[in-house]
Design an enzyme around this catalytic site. Structure first.
Site, short mmCIF file in Angstrom:
data_model
loop_
_atom_site.label_atom_id
_atom_site.label_comp_id
_atom_site.label_asym_id
_atom_site.label_seq_id
_atom_site.Cartn_x
_atom_site.Cartn_y
_atom_site.Cartn_z
N SER A 253 35.06 69.39 34.22
CA SER A 253 36.20 68.90 33.44
C SER A 253 35.67 67.99 32.34
CB SER A 253 37.21 68.16 34.33
OG SER A 253 36.57 67.16 35.09
N PHE B 172 29.34 49.06 25.92
CA PHE B 172 30.40 49.59 26.77
C PHE B 172 30.05 49.41 28.24
CE2 PHE B 172 32.99 53.32 28.30
CZ PHE B 172 34.19 52.67 28.11
N HIS C 206 32.52 65.58 35.75
CA HIS C 206 33.56 65.26 34.75
C HIS C 206 32.84 64.56 33.60
CE1 HIS C 206 37.55 63.89 33.30
NE2 HIS C 206 36.97 62.73 33.05
N ASP D 24 43.58 48.49 31.83
CA ASP D 24 43.07 47.15 31.47
C ASP D 24 43.83 46.68 30.25
OD1 ASP D 24 40.99 46.65 33.30
OD2 ASP D 24 39.72 48.10 32.24
N GLU E 144 36.71 64.87 29.34
CA GLU E 144 37.66 63.81 28.98
C GLU E 144 37.65 63.55 27.47
OE1 GLU E 144 37.82 60.47 31.65
OE2 GLU E 144 37.88 59.07 29.98
P1 FAD Z 1 42.62 49.71 40.79
O1 FAD Z 1 42.27 50.81 41.73
O2 FAD Z 1 44.00 49.19 40.86
O3 FAD Z 1 41.55 48.59 40.99
C1 FAD Z 1 41.43 47.50 40.07
C2 FAD Z 1 40.81 46.30 40.74
O4 FAD Z 1 41.74 45.69 41.64
C3 FAD Z 1 39.58 46.59 41.60
O5 FAD Z 1 38.73 45.46 41.52
C4 FAD Z 1 40.13 46.73 43.01
O6 FAD Z 1 39.18 46.41 44.00
C5 FAD Z 1 41.30 45.77 43.00
N1 FAD Z 1 42.46 46.26 43.75
C6 FAD Z 1 42.91 47.54 43.80
N2 FAD Z 1 44.05 47.62 44.53
C7 FAD Z 1 44.31 46.37 44.95
C8 FAD Z 1 45.37 45.82 45.72
N3 FAD Z 1 46.35 46.58 46.21
N4 FAD Z 1 45.35 44.47 45.95
C9 FAD Z 1 44.35 43.68 45.45
N5 FAD Z 1 43.32 44.17 44.71
C10 FAD Z 1 43.30 45.48 44.46
N6 FAD Z 1 41.59 52.64 31.46
C11 FAD Z 1 42.59 52.80 30.57
O7 FAD Z 1 43.18 51.80 30.12
N7 FAD Z 1 42.99 54.05 30.17
C12 FAD Z 1 42.41 55.18 30.65
O8 FAD Z 1 42.79 56.29 30.27
C13 FAD Z 1 41.35 55.04 31.59
N8 FAD Z 1 40.75 56.12 32.15
C14 FAD Z 1 39.80 55.96 33.12
C15 FAD Z 1 39.27 57.09 33.77
C16 FAD Z 1 38.32 56.95 34.77
C17 FAD Z 1 37.79 58.20 35.45
C18 FAD Z 1 37.86 55.66 35.14
C19 FAD Z 1 36.81 55.50 36.19
C20 FAD Z 1 38.40 54.53 34.53
C21 FAD Z 1 39.37 54.66 33.52
N9 FAD Z 1 39.96 53.55 32.90
C22 FAD Z 1 40.96 53.72 31.98
C23 FAD Z 1 39.52 52.19 33.25
C24 FAD Z 1 40.39 51.58 34.36
O9 FAD Z 1 41.73 51.48 33.94
C25 FAD Z 1 39.81 50.20 34.65
O10 FAD Z 1 38.56 50.32 35.26
C26 FAD Z 1 40.72 49.26 35.42
O11 FAD Z 1 40.14 47.96 35.38
C27 FAD Z 1 40.90 49.62 36.87
O12 FAD Z 1 41.66 50.73 37.04
P2 FAD Z 1 41.79 51.38 38.49
O13 FAD Z 1 42.79 52.45 38.41
O14 FAD Z 1 40.48 51.69 39.06
O15 FAD Z 1 42.41 50.12 39.27
#
Ligand code: FAD
Length: 274
Positions: A5, A206, A256, A98, A7
């Protein structure tokens, strides 16, 4: 079978979109499972992401929008999910996102990716295949590795079907992560996210911000090349190809590619592997 895939990030201009669709056509020849399109947290690219997803989907290969929850209201998220459903979208990359300097997290209706997974399942049942993010080198804001793993498992239990990792340049970090979460009962596919190396200074900047480590031996060699971009690209291709080969030989179910909207660097690696 190895899945593939790619991105993209949403473009700003019509010219950029035309170029992106040409890249899409070049990559489509390699039969990827889907093209994903990033989303600016808080909805900053809501319309542009939607437009690119629409344009990709209309050309026959599945598009997978990224969707993040911080800074978006559940009403906005619901609306977007319905529009994607109407477009025939079947896969979403489900994220927290973020916001600049962490603003808005406390006031967001949904604060973590596991809450967005739950929300999408509640709103749309099993319509969408949900991808979530995984961090073999730990999410940069996590207080420790074990807690991060537990939070990853929480997303999976909330209903994620598959995961894509943050990029890394150390295959062992991927194998370690997979072993750890398998021991915690996670059986979904975990696809390595692959960043081709084409520009050292941008990559270094980055990587600092997203917590991906560039091993010293790679950094030192890239630094030594200075402005010699041909050598950087050649060395980068070798290093990333070798890592991908190790990943696939060691059981990774697919790759990916973070294309940065370019076909050549990802295809150079992929062609070395097939
Ligand atoms: P989460 O899984 O919510 O985790 C974030 C942090 O909070 C971690 O430190 C985790 O340990 C902690 N945490 C998780 N759940 C809980 C909970 N219930 N209670 C307390 N702490 C918790 N960013 C963008 O803005 N746009 C994008 O399109 C984008 N695409 C991405 C694609 C991929 C494949 C990846 C790997 C990252 C991408 N990101 C994107 C970056 C991502 O949004 C950031 O890394 C963000 O800081 C975390 O997102 P997450 O979904 O992993 O968060």
């Amino acid at each position: 079978m190895t899945t593939l895939s790619f991105e993209f990030f949403p473009t700003q201009t019509d010219e950029g979109t035309a170029k992106l669709l040409a890249v899409r056509d070049e990559l489509a020849a390699f039969n990827p499972e889907f093209f994903s399109v990033t989303y600016g947290a808080g909805g900053s690219t809501r319309d542009r992401t939607f437009a690119i997803v629409d344009a990709i989907q209309q050309r026959g290969i599945a598009a997978a929008p990224h969707l993040s929850c911080v800074g978006d209201s559940t009403a906005d998220l619901r609306d977007l999910l319905n529009r994607y459903k109407a477009l025939g979208i079947q896969r979403i990359v489900t994220l927290r996102g973020d916001l600049p300097s962490g603003s808005g997290l406390a006031s967001s209706e949904l604060r973590y990716a596991n809450e967005l997974v739950e929300f999408i399942r509640k709103e749309t049942g099993d319509h969408f295949t949900l991808e979530v993010a995984a961090y073999p080198e730990m999410h940069p804001q996590a207080s420790n590795f074990d807690k991060d793993l537990q939070n990853f498992v929480r997303k999976v239990k909330a209903g994620a079907d598959s995961a894509i990792t943050q990029y890394f340049f150390n295959a062992d970090s991927y194998f370690h992560f997979v072993d750890r979460v398998r021991a915690m009962g996670v059986d979904i596919p975990i696809i390595p996210g692959i960043m081709p190396i084409t520009n050292y200074s941008k990559l270094a900047r980055f990587s600092d911000s997203c917590g991906a480590e560039i091993p010293r031996w790679i950094r030192k060699q890239l630094e030594a090349y200075g402005d010699d971009s041909d050598s950087i690209v050649k060395f980068g291709e070798e290093v990333v190809t070798d890592m991908c080969r190790r990943l696939l030989d060691g059981g990774a179910p697919g790759l990916h590619f973070y294309t940065l909207n370019q076909a050549k660097p990802s295809l150079a690696v992929w062609k070395n592997l097939i």
